[in-house]
Design a protein around this motif. Structure first.
Motif, PDB file in Angstrom:
ATOM      1  N   GLN A 181      -2.449  13.917  -2.056  1.00  0.00           N
ATOM      2  CA  GLN A 181      -1.483  14.316  -1.030  1.00  0.00           C
ATOM      3  C   GLN A 181      -0.307  13.359  -0.912  1.00  0.00           C
ATOM      4  O   GLN A 181       0.798  13.772  -0.574  1.00  0.00           O
ATOM      5  CB  GLN A 181      -2.198  14.472   0.320  1.00  0.00           C
ATOM      6  CG  GLN A 181      -3.154  15.664   0.312  1.00  0.00           C
ATOM      7  CD  GLN A 181      -4.001  15.751   1.565  1.00  0.00           C
ATOM      8  OE1 GLN A 181      -3.557  15.437   2.656  1.00  0.00           O
ATOM      9  NE2 GLN A 181      -5.245  16.178   1.417  1.00  0.00           N
ATOM     10  N   ASP A 182      -0.535  12.076  -1.160  1.00  0.00           N
ATOM     11  CA  ASP A 182       0.551  11.095  -1.067  1.00  0.00           C
ATOM     12  C   ASP A 182       0.076   9.787  -1.705  1.00  0.00           C
ATOM     13  O   ASP A 182      -0.614   8.997  -1.083  1.00  0.00           O
ATOM     14  CB  ASP A 182       0.927  10.867   0.400  1.00  0.00           C
ATOM     15  CG  ASP A 182       2.160   9.978   0.552  1.00  0.00           C
ATOM     16  OD1 ASP A 182       2.455   9.192  -0.382  1.00  0.00           O
ATOM     17  OD2 ASP A 182       2.813  10.059   1.601  1.00  0.00           O
ATOM     18  N   MET A 185       1.065   6.445   0.022  1.00  0.00           N
ATOM     19  CA  MET A 185       0.338   6.233   1.276  1.00  0.00           C
ATOM     20  C   MET A 185      -1.123   5.903   0.996  1.00  0.00           C
ATOM     21  O   MET A 185      -1.720   5.076   1.680  1.00  0.00           O
ATOM     22  CB  MET A 185       0.442   7.479   2.165  1.00  0.00           C
ATOM     23  CG  MET A 185      -0.025   7.215   3.588  1.00  0.00           C
ATOM     24  SD  MET A 185       0.913   5.903   4.421  1.00  0.00           S
ATOM     25  CE  MET A 185      -0.406   4.922   5.133  1.00  0.00           C
ATOM     26  N   ARG A 187      -2.209   4.227  -1.466  1.00  0.00           N
ATOM     27  CA  ARG A 187      -2.239   2.795  -1.777  1.00  0.00           C
ATOM     28  C   ARG A 187      -2.126   1.969  -0.500  1.00  0.00           C
ATOM     29  O   ARG A 187      -2.771   0.929  -0.359  1.00  0.00           O
ATOM     30  CB  ARG A 187      -1.095   2.447  -2.730  1.00  0.00           C
ATOM     31  CG  ARG A 187      -1.257   3.098  -4.098  1.00  0.00           C
ATOM     32  CD  ARG A 187      -0.039   2.891  -4.957  1.00  0.00           C
ATOM     33  NE  ARG A 187       0.061   1.504  -5.414  1.00  0.00           N
ATOM     34  CZ  ARG A 187       1.121   1.007  -6.030  1.00  0.00           C
ATOM     35  NH1 ARG A 187       2.173   1.765  -6.263  1.00  0.00           N
ATOM     36  NH2 ARG A 187       1.132  -0.244  -6.429  1.00  0.00           N
ATOM     37  N   LEU A 188      -1.311   2.437   0.433  1.00  0.00           N
ATOM     38  CA  LEU A 188      -1.082   1.662   1.656  1.00  0.00           C
ATOM     39  C   LEU A 188      -2.291   1.653   2.594  1.00  0.00           C
ATOM     40  O   LEU A 188      -2.346   0.845   3.513  1.00  0.00           O
ATOM     41  CB  LEU A 188       0.155   2.183   2.401  1.00  0.00           C
ATOM     42  CG  LEU A 188       1.499   1.862   1.735  1.00  0.00           C
ATOM     43  CD1 LEU A 188       2.642   2.533   2.494  1.00  0.00           C
ATOM     44  CD2 LEU A 188       1.733   0.349   1.673  1.00  0.00           C
ATOM     45  N   GLY A 190      -5.180   1.263   1.175  1.00  0.00           N
ATOM     46  CA  GLY A 190      -6.107   0.436   0.415  1.00  0.00           C
ATOM     47  C   GLY A 190      -6.824   1.135  -0.720  1.00  0.00           C
ATOM     48  O   GLY A 190      -7.756   0.581  -1.303  1.00  0.00           O
TER      49      GLY A 190
ATOM     50  N   MET B  45       7.936  -2.574   1.559  1.00  0.00           N
ATOM     51  CA  MET B  45       7.204  -2.144   0.362  1.00  0.00           C
ATOM     52  C   MET B  45       6.968  -3.337  -0.578  1.00  0.00           C
ATOM     53  O   MET B  45       5.979  -3.366  -1.311  1.00  0.00           O
ATOM     54  CB  MET B  45       7.975  -1.043  -0.370  1.00  0.00           C
ATOM     55  CG  MET B  45       7.938   0.296   0.361  1.00  0.00           C
ATOM     56  SD  MET B  45       6.240   0.915   0.576  1.00  0.00           S
ATOM     57  CE  MET B  45       6.532   2.451   1.451  1.00  0.00           C
ATOM     58  N   CYS B  48       4.020  -5.291   0.745  1.00  0.00           N
ATOM     59  CA  CYS B  48       2.757  -4.578   0.480  1.00  0.00           C
ATOM     60  C   CYS B  48       2.469  -4.396  -1.007  1.00  0.00           C
ATOM     61  O   CYS B  48       1.473  -3.747  -1.359  1.00  0.00           O
ATOM     62  CB  CYS B  48       2.774  -3.215   1.157  1.00  0.00           C
ATOM     63  SG  CYS B  48       2.788  -3.341   2.949  1.00  0.00           S
ATOM     64  N   GLY B  49       3.331  -4.902  -1.859  1.00  0.00           N
ATOM     65  CA  GLY B  49       3.032  -4.830  -3.292  1.00  0.00           C
ATOM     66  C   GLY B  49       3.309  -3.482  -3.930  1.00  0.00           C
ATOM     67  O   GLY B  49       2.907  -3.244  -5.071  1.00  0.00           O
ATOM     68  N   VAL B  50       3.972  -2.583  -3.201  1.00  0.00           N
ATOM     69  CA  VAL B  50       4.303  -1.280  -3.794  1.00  0.00           C
ATOM     70  C   VAL B  50       5.499  -1.433  -4.741  1.00  0.00           C
ATOM     71  O   VAL B  50       5.522  -0.849  -5.817  1.00  0.00           O
ATOM     72  CB  VAL B  50       4.594  -0.228  -2.698  1.00  0.00           C
ATOM     73  CG1 VAL B  50       5.070   1.078  -3.313  1.00  0.00           C
ATOM     74  CG2 VAL B  50       3.347   0.017  -1.857  1.00  0.00           C
ATOM     75  N   VAL B  74      -3.643  -5.003   1.372  1.00  0.00           N
ATOM     76  CA  VAL B  74      -4.092  -4.273   2.563  1.00  0.00           C
ATOM     77  C   VAL B  74      -5.415  -4.857   3.059  1.00  0.00           C
ATOM     78  O   VAL B  74      -5.631  -5.007   4.261  1.00  0.00           O
ATOM     79  CB  VAL B  74      -4.240  -2.769   2.247  1.00  0.00           C
ATOM     80  CG1 VAL B  74      -4.826  -2.029   3.440  1.00  0.00           C
ATOM     81  CG2 VAL B  74      -2.891  -2.163   1.876  1.00  0.00           C
ATOM     82  N   GLN B  80       0.779  -1.229   6.794  1.00  0.00           N
ATOM     83  CA  GLN B  80       2.103  -0.673   7.042  1.00  0.00           C
ATOM     84  C   GLN B  80       2.046   0.736   7.625  1.00  0.00           C
ATOM     85  O   GLN B  80       1.245   1.568   7.207  1.00  0.00           O
ATOM     86  CB  GLN B  80       2.890  -0.628   5.718  1.00  0.00           C
ATOM     87  CG  GLN B  80       4.331  -0.225   5.927  1.00  0.00           C
ATOM     88  CD  GLN B  80       5.164  -0.101   4.664  1.00  0.00           C
ATOM     89  OE1 GLN B  80       6.165   0.575   4.659  1.00  0.00           O
ATOM     90  NE2 GLN B  80       4.759  -0.763   3.587  1.00  0.00           N
ATOM     91  N   PRO B  82       4.558   3.449   7.296  1.00  0.00           N
ATOM     92  CA  PRO B  82       5.790   3.584   6.506  1.00  0.00           C
ATOM     93  C   PRO B  82       6.805   4.521   7.154  1.00  0.00           C
ATOM     94  O   PRO B  82       6.483   5.288   8.060  1.00  0.00           O
ATOM     95  CB  PRO B  82       5.276   4.177   5.196  1.00  0.00           C
ATOM     96  CG  PRO B  82       4.059   4.908   5.558  1.00  0.00           C
ATOM     97  CD  PRO B  82       3.444   4.190   6.717  1.00  0.00           C
ATOM     98  N   ARG B  86       4.335   9.548   6.728  1.00  0.00           N
ATOM     99  CA  ARG B  86       3.433   9.798   5.599  1.00  0.00           C
ATOM    100  C   ARG B  86       2.006  10.092   6.032  1.00  0.00           C
ATOM    101  O   ARG B  86       1.037   9.487   5.557  1.00  0.00           O
ATOM    102  CB  ARG B  86       3.458   8.616   4.634  1.00  0.00           C
ATOM    103  CG  ARG B  86       4.859   8.273   4.176  1.00  0.00           C
ATOM    104  CD  ARG B  86       4.862   7.346   3.012  1.00  0.00           C
ATOM    105  NE  ARG B  86       4.890   8.103   1.782  1.00  0.00           N
ATOM    106  CZ  ARG B  86       5.636   7.800   0.730  1.00  0.00           C
ATOM    107  NH1 ARG B  86       6.399   6.738   0.738  1.00  0.00           N
ATOM    108  NH2 ARG B  86       5.609   8.528  -0.346  1.00  0.00           N
ATOM    109  N   PHE B  88      -1.282  12.263   5.859  1.00  0.00           N
ATOM    110  CA  PHE B  88      -1.859  13.127   4.825  1.00  0.00           C
ATOM    111  C   PHE B  88      -1.861  14.552   5.378  1.00  0.00           C
ATOM    112  O   PHE B  88      -2.590  14.847   6.322  1.00  0.00           O
ATOM    113  CB  PHE B  88      -3.268  12.668   4.462  1.00  0.00           C
ATOM    114  CG  PHE B  88      -3.290  11.287   3.858  1.00  0.00           C
ATOM    115  CD1 PHE B  88      -2.700  11.052   2.615  1.00  0.00           C
ATOM    116  CD2 PHE B  88      -3.875  10.228   4.525  1.00  0.00           C
ATOM    117  CE1 PHE B  88      -2.699   9.784   2.061  1.00  0.00           C
ATOM    118  CE2 PHE B  88      -3.880   8.949   3.973  1.00  0.00           C
ATOM    119  CZ  PHE B  88      -3.279   8.734   2.741  1.00  0.00           C
ATOM    120  N   ARG B 147      -3.583   5.366  12.674  1.00  0.00           N
ATOM    121  CA  ARG B 147      -4.239   5.198  11.369  1.00  0.00           C
ATOM    122  C   ARG B 147      -4.159   3.739  10.930  1.00  0.00           C
ATOM    123  O   ARG B 147      -5.130   3.168  10.420  1.00  0.00           O
ATOM    124  CB  ARG B 147      -3.560   6.108  10.340  1.00  0.00           C
ATOM    125  CG  ARG B 147      -4.106   5.991   8.929  1.00  0.00           C
ATOM    126  CD  ARG B 147      -3.400   6.952   7.984  1.00  0.00           C
ATOM    127  NE  ARG B 147      -1.969   6.697   7.928  1.00  0.00           N
ATOM    128  CZ  ARG B 147      -1.084   7.497   7.326  1.00  0.00           C
ATOM    129  NH1 ARG B 147      -1.478   8.597   6.721  1.00  0.00           N
ATOM    130  NH2 ARG B 147       0.194   7.197   7.324  1.00  0.00           N
TER     131      ARG B 147
END
Ligand SMILES: Nc1ncnc2c1ncn2[C@@H]1O[C@H](COP(=O)(O)OP(=O)(O)O)[C@@H](O)[C@H]1O
Ligand SMILES: [Mg+2]
Lengths: 300, 235
Positions: A181-182, A185, A187-188, A190, B45, B48-50, B74, B80, B82, B86, B88, B147
Motif C-alpha cells: 500500500q505504501d 511508509m 519502512r517508516l 520499521g 527523510m 530516517c534513512g529514507v 525506527v 516520523q 510524514p 500516508r 495505509f 500510529r
C-alpha cells in the motif's frame, strides 16, 4: 447436465492450477510493479524437482501419498530458493533503474532457466508418474471427477486459504500489505522492505511449485517449456482479476479455466486459447482494471 | 539527543540539503520552518534513512545513525509522521495503529496504548473498523500521529501536521503534540510552514531556505525577529 458438470469440474481444476501460479505474479506485481516473466520457469523447475525426487523415493520404497507430499515439499523448498535467488541477483540490483530494465532482466532470466533445464535435462517430454493414487470417495462427486481432480481442487483450496490467513493475520503478511500500500511508509514503521520482497518471491515460488507438482502428475509429462504457456495463462488470469489483487488472481484464474474448458467441450479444443484470450479482451474492455482491480488510484 | 552535522542530501545530481546542522535536545519541542521546497521534508527523510545523506553525520544519543537502514533507525525510537499522513488506505484504523507497533517487543501493553490514543482522539475509537482511506483529512492526521505514538517514540518527527486542515483541528492537533511532549516526555521535531503556530508551540526553531539553515534561535526570539515576521508570519 452430466457433461456440463464434467466440463465445469475440469475447468475448475485448470483454473485452480492457474490460480496457484497467478498468485505469484500478482503478489510480486502488487509490491514492486514488476511482471516476473521467469515465474513460469520456477513452476517448471518445481515440476522437474518433483519428478526427480519421486523417482528417488520410489527406488527407496516409498509409495502412495507419502511420495506426493514429500516430492511437493522438496520441490517447494527448491522453488523457494530459486525465487529468492532470482530476486536477489536479477531484480534487486535494478530496484532504482528505469522500469524497463528489470522487465528485460526478467525475460532474460526466463530464457536462461528454460535453456538451463533444456541442457541439464532433455529437450524431450519426460513421463511424469501419477503421484496421486486412486481412492474411493462419495458417489455423487465421483460421478464427475476422479481422485486426481479432487486432490488438485482440495490442495489448491487449502493452499489459497492458508495464503489468505498468512496475509491477513501474520506479521509477514501485514508487512506485505503495508509495503504494497505504501512502501515508504512501511519502512517508516520499521518494516524491512528488502525482506518483504524476498519473502514475496519465496511464497509465490512455493505456490507455483505446488502447481507444478500437481500438473505434472495430472498431465503425466513435462518438459523445459511447460512454464511458458502456463506462465502466459496465469499472467492472463492475474490481469483478468486485476493485477496486484490477490483474490482477483484466484477469481481470474477460475474464470479463465472455466472459459477454456467450456470452449474445448462445446466448440473445439483447438479454440480453447482463442476463447481464453477472448474472455480477457472482453473483460478488459468492460472493466479495464480487471474483475476486482480498482480504477487507477493516484499515488502521492 | 539528535544531532545533524553538516548534512548534505542529493536527489540524483540535485542537492537538496546544503550542509545543515541541527540539534534537538531531550524533552524539547524544536521546529523547522521554511517555505515550500526549502528541504524540510528531505531533512526528515534523511534523518530516517529514507534518503540517506551523501555527506555529513547524524547522531542519536551520541551514536552515528547516518549509515543505518530505516528499520534500524525506527527501532531506536525515531518515528516520523510524514507529510501527507500516508495512512495505509486499505487497512482499518486499528490495523494502521497496529502497524505502528511493528517493531515493539512488549506486545502486552499495546491495548493500553490503543486506549491512550483513543483517549487523545475519541473520533478514532468510533472509526476503529473503518478503512484508513475513507477517513477525512483531519482524522487521517490524527491517525497518523496515533500510529507514530503506538511505536512509543523517543523522538517524534512531524512533517506539516497542519497542512490542509481546518483551524479548529489544527488547534486540537497542536494541543495534543504539547500534551504528548509534557506527559510522555517525548522529544518533538516539528516541521511546519505554519510558522506562527509552530513557533508558539516550540521551545526553539530553525529557519530553512533553499536547503540551508539561515537562522536559529529560541522560538520567542524568532517570533520577534523582523526577517521571520516578514517572510513567514505575513506581518
Ligand atoms: N523525490 C525527489 N526527487 C527529486 N527532487 C526532489 C524530490 N523530493 C524533493 N525534491 C526537491 O528537493 C527540494 C526540497 O524538497 P522538500 O524537502 O520536499 O521541501 P519541503 O518539504 O521544504 O517543501 C525541492 O527543490 C524539491 O523539488
Ligand atoms: Mg515538505
Amino acid at each position: 447436465m452430466q457433461y456440463f458438470l464434467e466440463l465445469s469440474c475440469s475447468g475448475l481444476v485448470r483454473g485452480s492450477i492457474y490460480a496457484l501460479i497467478a498468485l505469484g505474479y500478482t503478489m510480486v506485481y502488487g509490491i514492486i510493479q514488476l511482471i516476473n516473466f521467469a515465474h513460469g520457469e520456477v513452476y517448471m523447475i518445481g515440476a522437474f524437482i518433483a519428478l526427480i525426487v519421486s523417482g528417488v523415493l520410489t527406488i527407496y520404497g516409498f509409495s502412495g501419498f507419502s511420495i506426493l507430499i514429500l516430492a511437493a515439499l522438496i520441490a517447494a523448498v527448491y522453488a523457494a530458493a530459486y525465487g529468492y535467488t532470482l530476486e536477489k541477483i536479477a531484480y534487486r540490483p535494478l530496484r532504482n533503474a528505469p522500469r524497463l530494465s528489470p522487465l528485460i532482466s526478467a525475460i532474460g532470466m526466463s530464457l536462461f532457466l528454460q535453456n538451463y533445464v533444456l541442457l541439464a535435462q532433455t529437450p524431450d517430454f519426460l513421463p511424469f508418474p501419477s503421484l496421486i493414487p486412486d481412492f474411493d470417495f462419495m458417489e455423487p462427486i465421483a460421478h464427475i471427477m476422479g481422485s486426481a481432480e479432487l486432490v488438485i481442487l482440495v490442495t489448491s483450496a487449502i493452499t489459497m486459504i492458508a495464503l489468505t490467513v498468512l496475509i491477513k493475520y501474520t506479521r509477514i503478511g501485514k508487512a506485505m500489505r503495508a509495503t504494497q500500500q505504501d512502501m515508504t511508509m512501511a519502512r517508516l514503521v520499521g518494516v524491512n522492505v528488502d525482506n518483504v520482497i524476498s519473502m514475496t518471491f519465496v511464497i509465490g515460488s512455493v505456490l507455483a511449485a505446488i502447481g507444478g507438482v500437481l500438473v505434472g502428475s495430472y498431465i503425466g509429462q513435462i518438459n523445459f517449456y511447460i512454464g511458458f504457456m502456463a506462465g502466459v495463462k496465469a499472467f492472463t488470469a492475474a490481469v483478468l482479476g486485476g493485477i496486484g489483487n490477490i483474490p482477483g488472481a484466484a477469481l481470474g484464474a477460475l474464470v479463465l479455466g472455466l472459459a477454456e474448458s467450456y470452449a474445448a467441450g462445446y466448440v473445439s479444443s483447438a479454440y480453447e486459447d482463442v476463447f481464453a484470450f477472448g474472455v480477457l479482451v472482453l473483460i478488459l474492455i468492460l472493466r479495464p482494471a480487471g474483475l476486482l482491480g480498482k480504477a487507477v488510484k493516484q499515488k502521492v | 539527543m539528535l544531532e545533524l552535522r553538516k548534512v548534505e542530501t542529493y536527489y540524483g545530481n540535485i542537492q537538496a540539503l546544503k550542509s545543515i546542522s541541527i540539534d534537538v535536545n531531550e524533552g524539547e519541542i524544536v521546529t523547522l520552518i521554511g517555505a515550500n521546497g526549502a528541504g524540510k521534508s528531505t531533512t526528515l527523510m534523511t534523518i530516517c534513512g529514507v534518503t540517506p545523506p551523501r555527506k555529513g553525520e547524524i547522531y542519536f544519543k551520541g551514536a552515528p545513525i547516518h549509515k543505518m537502514s530505516t528499520d534500524k533507525i525506527v527501532a531506536l525510537g525515531l518515528v516520523q509522521v510524514p507529510e501527507g499522513r500516508r495512512i495505509f488506505p486499505n487497512m482499518s484504523v486499528l490495523e494502521n495503529l497496529e502497524m505502528g507497533t511493528f517493531l515493539r517487543r512488549d506486545k502486552s501493553d499495546i491495548q493500553k496504548d490503543i486506549d491512550y490514543v483513543f483517549d487523545l482522539f475519541p473520533i478514532l475509537a468510533q472509526r476503529r473498523s473503518q478503512l484508513g482511506g475513507t477517513l477525512s483529512g483531519g482524522e487521517q492526521q490524527m491517525l497518523a500521529i496515533s500510529r507514530a505514538l503506538m511505536a512509543r517514540p523517543r523522538v517524534l518527527l512531524l512533517d506539516e501536521p497542519s497542512l490542509g486542515l481546518a483551524p479548529l483541528i489544527i488547534k486540537q492537533i497542536f494541543e495534543i503534540i504539547k500534551k504528548v511532549n509534557e506527559e510522555q516526555k517525548t522529544t518533538v521535531f516539528l516541521v511546519e510552514q505554519n510558522a506562527n503556530q509552530a513557533l508558539k508551540l516550540a521551545h526553539r526553531g530553525y529557519v530553512m531556505e533553499n536547503g540551508r539553515i539561515t537562522l536559529t534561535d529560541t522560538a520567542e526570539k524568532l517570533l520577534d525577529n523582523e526577517q521571520v515576521k516578514k517572510a513567514y508570519l505575513g506581518l
